[in-house]
Design a protein around this motif. Structure first.
Motif, PDB file in Angstrom:
ATOM      1  N   SER B  11     -17.719  -8.395  19.021  1.00  0.00           N
ATOM      2  CA  SER B  11     -16.716  -8.693  17.983  1.00  0.00           C
ATOM      3  C   SER B  11     -17.188  -8.222  16.597  1.00  0.00           C
ATOM      4  N   TYR B  12     -18.501  -8.069  16.446  1.00  0.00           N
ATOM      5  CA  TYR B  12     -19.058  -7.547  15.195  1.00  0.00           C
ATOM      6  C   TYR B  12     -18.561  -6.102  15.003  1.00  0.00           C
ATOM      7  N   ASP B  13     -18.622  -5.330  16.091  1.00  0.00           N
ATOM      8  CA  ASP B  13     -18.102  -3.953  16.039  1.00  0.00           C
ATOM      9  C   ASP B  13     -16.621  -3.942  15.669  1.00  0.00           C
ATOM     10  N   ASP B  14     -15.878  -4.890  16.246  1.00  0.00           N
ATOM     11  CA  ASP B  14     -14.439  -4.951  15.958  1.00  0.00           C
ATOM     12  C   ASP B  14     -14.205  -5.194  14.464  1.00  0.00           C
ATOM     13  N   ASP B  15     -14.985  -6.102  13.894  1.00  0.00           N
ATOM     14  CA  ASP B  15     -14.848  -6.410  12.457  1.00  0.00           C
ATOM     15  C   ASP B  15     -15.089  -5.158  11.613  1.00  0.00           C
ATOM     16  N   ILE B  16     -16.189  -4.465  11.916  1.00  0.00           N
ATOM     17  CA  ILE B  16     -16.532  -3.282  11.122  1.00  0.00           C
ATOM     18  C   ILE B  16     -15.474  -2.194  11.316  1.00  0.00           C
ATOM     19  N   HIS B  17     -15.032  -2.060  12.558  1.00  0.00           N
ATOM     20  CA  HIS B  17     -13.998  -1.060  12.842  1.00  0.00           C
ATOM     21  C   HIS B  17     -12.729  -1.371  12.040  1.00  0.00           C
ATOM     22  N   GLN B  18     -12.375  -2.638  11.999  1.00  0.00           N
ATOM     23  CA  GLN B  18     -11.171  -3.044  11.280  1.00  0.00           C
ATOM     24  C   GLN B  18     -11.309  -2.762   9.780  1.00  0.00           C
ATOM     25  N   LEU B  19     -12.488  -3.050   9.242  1.00  0.00           N
ATOM     26  CA  LEU B  19     -12.728  -2.799   7.814  1.00  0.00           C
ATOM     27  C   LEU B  19     -12.623  -1.298   7.524  1.00  0.00           C
ATOM     28  N   ARG B  20     -13.250  -0.511   8.384  1.00  0.00           N
ATOM     29  CA  ARG B  20     -13.220   0.937   8.178  1.00  0.00           C
ATOM     30  C   ARG B  20     -11.800   1.484   8.282  1.00  0.00           C
ATOM     31  N   SER B  21     -11.013   0.929   9.184  1.00  0.00           N
ATOM     32  CA  SER B  21      -9.658   1.475   9.303  1.00  0.00           C
ATOM     33  C   SER B  21      -8.780   1.054   8.125  1.00  0.00           C
ATOM     34  N   LEU B  22      -9.077  -0.110   7.528  1.00  0.00           N
ATOM     35  CA  LEU B  22      -8.358  -0.483   6.297  1.00  0.00           C
ATOM     36  C   LEU B  22      -8.634   0.539   5.189  1.00  0.00           C
ATOM     37  N   ILE B  23      -9.915   0.922   5.078  1.00  0.00           N
ATOM     38  CA  ILE B  23     -10.300   1.904   4.052  1.00  0.00           C
ATOM     39  C   ILE B  23      -9.602   3.246   4.329  1.00  0.00           C
ATOM     40  N   SER B  24      -9.615   3.649   5.605  1.00  0.00           N
ATOM     41  CA  SER B  24      -8.948   4.911   5.957  1.00  0.00           C
ATOM     42  C   SER B  24      -7.465   4.872   5.604  1.00  0.00           C
ATOM     43  N   GLN B  25      -6.835   3.743   5.901  1.00  0.00           N
ATOM     44  CA  GLN B  25      -5.405   3.604   5.557  1.00  0.00           C
ATOM     45  C   GLN B  25      -5.184   3.730   4.061  1.00  0.00           C
ATOM     46  N   MET B  26      -6.030   3.037   3.300  1.00  0.00           N
ATOM     47  CA  MET B  26      -5.926   3.108   1.832  1.00  0.00           C
ATOM     48  C   MET B  26      -6.074   4.549   1.361  1.00  0.00           C
ATOM     49  N   GLY B  27      -7.085   5.237   1.935  1.00  0.00           N
ATOM     50  CA  GLY B  27      -7.352   6.615   1.541  1.00  0.00           C
ATOM     51  C   GLY B  27      -6.175   7.523   1.848  1.00  0.00           C
ATOM     52  N   GLY B  28      -5.625   7.347   3.043  1.00  0.00           N
ATOM     53  CA  GLY B  28      -4.467   8.156   3.433  1.00  0.00           C
ATOM     54  C   GLY B  28      -3.303   7.941   2.488  1.00  0.00           C
ATOM     55  N   LEU B  29      -3.075   6.673   2.139  1.00  0.00           N
ATOM     56  CA  LEU B  29      -1.989   6.352   1.198  1.00  0.00           C
ATOM     57  C   LEU B  29      -2.242   6.978  -0.176  1.00  0.00           C
ATOM     58  N   CYS B  30      -3.485   6.901  -0.643  1.00  0.00           N
ATOM     59  CA  CYS B  30      -3.826   7.470  -1.956  1.00  0.00           C
ATOM     60  C   CYS B  30      -3.532   8.967  -1.986  1.00  0.00           C
ATOM     61  N   GLU B  31      -3.982   9.632  -0.936  1.00  0.00           N
ATOM     62  CA  GLU B  31      -3.777  11.073  -0.859  1.00  0.00           C
ATOM     63  C   GLU B  31      -2.278  11.383  -0.914  1.00  0.00           C
ATOM     64  N   ALA B  32      -1.488  10.651  -0.122  1.00  0.00           N
ATOM     65  CA  ALA B  32      -0.036  10.864  -0.097  1.00  0.00           C
ATOM     66  C   ALA B  32       0.594  10.561  -1.450  1.00  0.00           C
ATOM     67  N   GLN B  33       0.099   9.525  -2.127  1.00  0.00           N
ATOM     68  CA  GLN B  33       0.638   9.141  -3.431  1.00  0.00           C
ATOM     69  C   GLN B  33       0.421  10.250  -4.475  1.00  0.00           C
ATOM     70  N   ILE B  34      -0.782  10.869  -4.427  1.00  0.00           N
ATOM     71  CA  ILE B  34      -1.066  11.950  -5.378  1.00  0.00           C
ATOM     72  C   ILE B  34      -0.079  13.111  -5.131  1.00  0.00           C
ATOM     73  N   ILE B  35       0.029  13.480  -3.856  1.00  0.00           N
ATOM     74  CA  ILE B  35       0.908  14.600  -3.501  1.00  0.00           C
ATOM     75  C   ILE B  35       2.369  14.291  -3.870  1.00  0.00           C
ATOM     76  N   ASP B  36       2.816  13.084  -3.544  1.00  0.00           N
ATOM     77  CA  ASP B  36       4.208  12.705  -3.821  1.00  0.00           C
ATOM     78  C   ASP B  36       4.489  12.640  -5.327  1.00  0.00           C
ATOM     79  N   ALA B  37       3.505  12.141  -6.087  1.00  0.00           N
ATOM     80  CA  ALA B  37       3.704  12.032  -7.543  1.00  0.00           C
ATOM     81  C   ALA B  37       3.848  13.420  -8.159  1.00  0.00           C
TER      82      ALA B  37
END
Lengths: 270, 237
Positions: B11-37
């Motif tokens: 479950s420790y791996d699951d926690d870290i995986h979840q944290l990393r995917s939150l960061i990836s999601q944020m990053g993806g959104l940021c990239e899209a926001q720059i392009i869209d703006a």
């Protein structure tokens, strides 16, 4: 970007810059019968730093600790090769007085093991057999000083005649530390000193270790990695009888060099 | 460094995986926001710009989630070594990404204002500058996902290009404003947009430094400072 290796802020927690080597081990091999328990361990233990030995069960860390004051002599099948020196003197050389050695290199064990005697006599036992006190007043001073340094005086001063075994587990362990200190050792070896204690008693022992640091060279074996991280400045990681890595505790726990160390301390072992 | 074996406690791996995917999601959104703006800016589309402004709330919410999870992992798992470095890096990266999101949002606000004004010529450099910045953000997140310190280092080195874009845009906007006071309002908006892009580039290099530290345990040594044209007086420019 701030320095994540945190230099100045935590300087007090870091290993001392100038160290006096108290004990050295070179190419130590230990066998229990035909089985080799330790392979070629070499390490310097300093006066100024608390050194922690960590590693999974059976890795050899306690075996090595027990070599440092020849406690393995009591195990019939044990054979120790290599060289271990205390202040440059080989502790395995012929003619070494083992009783005297163990006064200089004291030990505290996993389970508190006070003698079934009074608190006073527990502490006075060592000084008495080594003839360290000429008068009753001298002995009183040694007992008080040792109990004070072990952080037990306030709790024990009004019950010095009571049995040591009547104390709580944490107090008993501090009594054992007071007993070890009473003969004015140079090195204190601790083998899992907190594993039988609750968190509050553990914290008191850890605080005590920090206070004793510098005055005595301290080596602690612990299964609790957080404890190693909290109390030590140097950490050695043992695995399958070898010492895999030895370095500053702050580095071992943030950026170990060896993959096996990393796997163990991050909980990826086995 | 991508050879992270599993923890004994799964479950420790699951926690870290979840944290990393939150960061990836944020990053993806940021990239899209720059392009869209920037897209809203070039197409002079105020409505699209306002959509970017509204979307920023999602990045903020993800940051809150990532922060909560990171603190929880620190409290409950007592992470060590690589895990500790990674979780601290995630915590810091999430707040940097949140800032990047704010800059994209600010660009979008200005794009909606600029949609009402007459188009000005130095505008043509901005989309190219934005493209470089967006690729930096994308690459630094790839470096994060792959735990790739080399790619992180490469992103840092690209920051100079962004700074050069900014300096050149600064010079031409200054000249432009001096030529005709009517250009001052749109030029100022554009200057802030360029400044925002330049800041995003800096933040992308900050993320790269954290990715590098997390992966190797070593800090990237001090990078050379950029050009100081932007601090020159108008006479010198």
């Amino acid at each position: 970007m701030a320095d994540l290796n945190a230099g100045s802020v935590v300087a007090a927690r870091n290993a001392a810059d100038v160290v006096t080597t108290k004990m050295t081990a070179r190419n130590v091999n230990v066998y229990y019968g035909a089985k080799q328990a330790l392979k070629d361990v070499s390490i310097d233990v300093s006066q100024e730093n608390v050194t922690a030995f960590i590693g999974p069960s059976g890795c050899g860390k306690s075996t090595f600790l027990r070599c440092m004051n020849r406690m393995n002599d009591t195990v019939a099948s044990a054979r120790v090769e290599g060289e271990i020196k205390l202040d440059g003197e080989d502790i395995y050389k012929g003619g070494m007085d083992v009783v005297q050695l163990r006064a200089r290199v004291g030990m505290v064990f996993q389970k508190p093991n006070p003698f079934p005697k009074s608190i006073y006599d527990n502490v006075a036992y060592g000084p008495r057999i080594h003839g360290l006190a000429a008068t009753k007043a001298d002995m009183d001073a040694i007992v008080e000083g040792s109990l004070r340094r072990a952080g037990l005086w306030d709790e024990a001063k009004d019950r010095l005649g009571e049995s040591g075994t009547a104390m709580s587990g944490g107090q008993q362990q501090r009594l054992c530390i007071a007993r070890a200190i009473a003969v004015d050792p140079e090195v204190i070896l601790m083998d899992e000193p907190c594993s039988a204690l609750d968190p509050i008693a553990t914290a008191k022992i850890e605080e005590l270790i920090d206070e004793l640091r510098g005055r005595y060279a301290i080596v602690i074996v612990t299964h609790n990695m957080q404890q190693a991280a909290r109390v030590s400045q140097k950490t050695a990681f043992f695995h399958l009888g070898t010492m895999v890595e030895y370095g500053d505790t702050s580095m071992i726990f943030t950026n170990p060099s060896e993959p096996r160390t990393k796997d163990y301390i991050t909980g990826r072992y086995g | 460094m991508a050879d992270q074996t599993s923890h004994t406690v799964k479950s420790y791996d699951d926690d870290i995986h979840q944290l990393r995917s939150l960061i990836s999601q944020m990053g993806g959104l940021c990239e899209a926001q720059i392009i869209d703006a920037i897209d809203a800016l070039t197409r002079r589309d105020a409505e699209a710009a306002l959509k970017v402004v509204a979307t920023d709330a999602r990045i903020d919410a993800l940051e809150g989630e990532a922060e909560k999870l990171a603190i929880q992992i620190i409290a409950l798992r007592a992470p060590m070594a690589t895990d500790l470095r990674e979780i601290v890096a995630c915590l810091k990266i999430s707040s940097v990404l949140e800032r990047i999101g704010d800059y994209a949002k600010n660009i979008a606000k200005r794009a909606s204002a600029l949609a009402q004004a007459a188009p000005i010529e130095p505008m043509v450099i901005v989309p190219e500058m934005a493209r470089v910045v967006a690729v930096m953000v994308k690459d630094v997140l790839d470096a994060f996902v792959d735990r790739d310190p080399e790619l992180a280092l490469a992103v840092c080195q690209r920051d100079q290009t962004v700074d050069n874009f900014y300096s050149s845009l600064f010079r031409s906007l200054l000249t432009f404003m001096m030529e005709n006071p009517h250009h001052i309002t749109p030029s100022t908006h554009l200057l802030f947009i360029a400044k925002n892009l330049e800041r995003i580039g800096d933040h992308a290099t900050n993320v790269a430094e954290m990715v590098h530290y997390s992966a190797t345990g070593h800090l990237i040594s001090e990078r050379p400072r950029g050009d100081d044209t932007a601090f020159a007086t108008s006479a010198a420019a």
